[in-house]
Write a protein that holds these residues in place. Sequence first.
Motif, PDB file in Angstrom:
ATOM      1  N   GLY A  93       0.826  -1.197   0.000  1.00  0.00           N
ATOM      2  CA  GLY A  93       0.000   0.000   0.000  1.00  0.00           C
ATOM      3  C   GLY A  93       0.864   1.251   0.000  1.00  0.00           C
ATOM      4  N   ASP A  94       0.256   2.357   0.381  1.00  0.00           N
ATOM      5  CA  ASP A  94       0.988   3.611   0.493  1.00  0.00           C
ATOM      6  C   ASP A  94       0.426   4.401   1.667  1.00  0.00           C
ATOM      7  N   GLU A  95       0.783   5.657   1.772  1.00  0.00           N
ATOM      8  CA  GLU A  95       0.366   6.476   2.904  1.00  0.00           C
ATOM      9  C   GLU A  95      -1.155   6.575   3.029  1.00  0.00           C
ATOM     10  N   SER A  96      -1.876   6.402   1.907  1.00  0.00           N
ATOM     11  CA  SER A  96      -3.326   6.567   1.947  1.00  0.00           C
ATOM     12  C   SER A  96      -4.083   5.263   2.199  1.00  0.00           C
ATOM     13  N   GLY A  97      -3.370   4.136   2.310  1.00  0.00           N
ATOM     14  CA  GLY A  97      -4.048   2.874   2.580  1.00  0.00           C
ATOM     15  C   GLY A  97      -3.470   1.730   1.783  1.00  0.00           C
ATOM     16  N   ASP A  98      -4.334   0.777   1.404  1.00  0.00           N
ATOM     17  CA  ASP A  98      -3.817  -0.426   0.746  1.00  0.00           C
ATOM     18  C   ASP A  98      -3.808  -0.356  -0.778  1.00  0.00           C
ATOM     19  N   GLY A  99      -4.330   0.716  -1.370  1.00  0.00           N
ATOM     20  CA  GLY A  99      -4.270   0.875  -2.812  1.00  0.00           C
ATOM     21  C   GLY A  99      -5.203  -0.032  -3.591  1.00  0.00           C
ATOM     22  N   THR A 100      -6.249  -0.543  -2.934  1.00  0.00           N
ATOM     23  CA  THR A 100      -7.215  -1.414  -3.602  1.00  0.00           C
ATOM     24  C   THR A 100      -8.410  -0.605  -4.068  1.00  0.00           C
ATOM     25  N   THR A 101      -8.825  -0.844  -5.311  1.00  0.00           N
ATOM     26  CA  THR A 101     -10.055  -0.266  -5.844  1.00  0.00           C
ATOM     27  C   THR A 101     -11.067  -1.401  -5.980  1.00  0.00           C
ATOM     28  N   TRP A 102     -12.131  -1.340  -5.179  1.00  0.00           N
ATOM     29  CA  TRP A 102     -13.162  -2.377  -5.206  1.00  0.00           C
ATOM     30  C   TRP A 102     -14.228  -2.015  -6.223  1.00  0.00           C
ATOM     31  N   LEU A 103     -14.660  -3.020  -6.983  1.00  0.00           N
ATOM     32  CA  LEU A 103     -15.629  -2.836  -8.052  1.00  0.00           C
ATOM     33  C   LEU A 103     -16.851  -3.725  -7.812  1.00  0.00           C
ATOM     34  N   GLU A 104     -17.599  -4.012  -8.853  1.00  0.00           N
ATOM     35  CA  GLU A 104     -18.848  -4.756  -8.735  1.00  0.00           C
ATOM     36  C   GLU A 104     -18.612  -6.242  -8.468  1.00  0.00           C
ATOM     37  N   PRO A 105     -19.645  -6.933  -7.979  1.00  0.00           N
ATOM     38  CA  PRO A 105     -19.519  -8.377  -7.754  1.00  0.00           C
ATOM     39  C   PRO A 105     -19.302  -9.146  -9.059  1.00  0.00           C
ATOM     40  N   VAL A 106     -18.632 -10.277  -8.944  1.00  0.00           N
ATOM     41  CA  VAL A 106     -18.534 -11.234 -10.038  1.00  0.00           C
ATOM     42  C   VAL A 106     -19.900 -11.914 -10.124  1.00  0.00           C
ATOM     43  N   THR A 107     -20.518 -11.879 -11.295  1.00  0.00           N
ATOM     44  CA  THR A 107     -21.853 -12.472 -11.429  1.00  0.00           C
ATOM     45  C   THR A 107     -21.768 -13.992 -11.389  1.00  0.00           C
ATOM     46  N   ASP A 108     -22.892 -14.622 -11.113  1.00  0.00           N
ATOM     47  CA  ASP A 108     -22.942 -16.085 -11.143  1.00  0.00           C
ATOM     48  C   ASP A 108     -22.573 -16.605 -12.527  1.00  0.00           C
ATOM     49  N   GLU A 109     -22.975 -15.896 -13.583  1.00  0.00           N
ATOM     50  CA  GLU A 109     -22.633 -16.297 -14.950  1.00  0.00           C
ATOM     51  C   GLU A 109     -21.121 -16.209 -15.194  1.00  0.00           C
ATOM     52  N   GLN A 110     -20.497 -15.119 -14.758  1.00  0.00           N
ATOM     53  CA  GLN A 110     -19.042 -14.976 -14.909  1.00  0.00           C
ATOM     54  C   GLN A 110     -18.317 -16.074 -14.138  1.00  0.00           C
ATOM     55  N   TYR A 111     -18.796 -16.382 -12.942  1.00  0.00           N
ATOM     56  CA  TYR A 111     -18.188 -17.422 -12.120  1.00  0.00           C
ATOM     57  C   TYR A 111     -18.331 -18.787 -12.797  1.00  0.00           C
ATOM     58  N   ALA A 112     -19.522 -19.098 -13.307  1.00  0.00           N
ATOM     59  CA  ALA A 112     -19.753 -20.376 -13.992  1.00  0.00           C
ATOM     60  C   ALA A 112     -18.868 -20.507 -15.227  1.00  0.00           C
ATOM     61  N   THR A 113     -18.700 -19.429 -15.969  1.00  0.00           N
ATOM     62  CA  THR A 113     -17.817 -19.439 -17.140  1.00  0.00           C
ATOM     63  C   THR A 113     -16.384 -19.705 -16.727  1.00  0.00           C
ATOM     64  N   ALA A 114     -15.950 -19.095 -15.627  1.00  0.00           N
ATOM     65  CA  ALA A 114     -14.584 -19.306 -15.131  1.00  0.00           C
ATOM     66  C   ALA A 114     -14.387 -20.763 -14.720  1.00  0.00           C
ATOM     67  N   LEU A 115     -15.377 -21.339 -14.061  1.00  0.00           N
ATOM     68  CA  LEU A 115     -15.289 -22.758 -13.665  1.00  0.00           C
ATOM     69  C   LEU A 115     -15.138 -23.662 -14.885  1.00  0.00           C
ATOM     70  N   LYS A 116     -15.905 -23.386 -15.920  1.00  0.00           N
ATOM     71  CA  LYS A 116     -15.850 -24.207 -17.140  1.00  0.00           C
ATOM     72  C   LYS A 116     -14.515 -24.078 -17.855  1.00  0.00           C
ATOM     73  N   SER A 117     -13.952 -22.867 -17.841  1.00  0.00           N
ATOM     74  CA  SER A 117     -12.694 -22.649 -18.582  1.00  0.00           C
ATOM     75  C   SER A 117     -11.464 -23.102 -17.802  1.00  0.00           C
ATOM     76  N   ALA A 118     -11.615 -23.297 -16.478  1.00  0.00           N
ATOM     77  CA  ALA A 118     -10.486 -23.747 -15.662  1.00  0.00           C
ATOM     78  C   ALA A 118     -10.205 -25.215 -15.969  1.00  0.00           C
ATOM     79  N   ASP A 119      -8.957 -25.557 -16.030  1.00  0.00           N
ATOM     80  CA  ASP A 119      -8.541 -26.929 -16.304  1.00  0.00           C
ATOM     81  C   ASP A 119      -8.663 -27.731 -15.031  1.00  0.00           C
ATOM     82  N   ARG A 120      -9.779 -28.441 -14.842  1.00  0.00           N
ATOM     83  CA  ARG A 120      -9.973 -29.200 -13.598  1.00  0.00           C
ATOM     84  C   ARG A 120      -9.894 -30.680 -13.864  1.00  0.00           C
TER      85      ARG A 120
END
Length: 137
Positions: free
Chosen positions: A110-137
């Motif tokens: 981080g830096d003097e102002s904190g941890d430097g993280t920018t939080w955005l929107e949730p990962v949708t269930d559809e995005q998560y399901a797509t990630a599961l399918k594309s992961a080599d399991r």
Amino acid sequence: MEHITSTPTAKAPSERFTGDVYLNPIETPSAPAHLVAALVRFTPGARTNWHSHVKGQTLYITDGVGLVGTRDGDVALASAGETVKCPAGEEHWHGATDTTLMAHIAMLVGDESGDGTTWLEPVTDEQYATALKSADR
């Protein structure tokens, strides 16, 4: 030397995480190093929101199997003992698979102002399901 004997476990805030996620802080940003580190535990299906870090982030998987996804659709399937590095400014998310918990030590600078993280929107269930399918399991 400072010996810290334990840190209390806290439930991660629902505005930044989906599912049940638990945090144990290890280090908070302070001069001169500004290291931020935490042990983060994800139950099956749990994950972060999309986010980025001004100086990047390193994730060391300590237990289970997890996913790390990026906006361009790249997905890393990572197991205990493996490390995933997210470069500065890259929007990404991370969490457990749908069947296995995952724990990691998340580290960033981080830096003097904190941890430097920018939080955005949730990962949708559809995005998560797509990630599961594309992961080599």
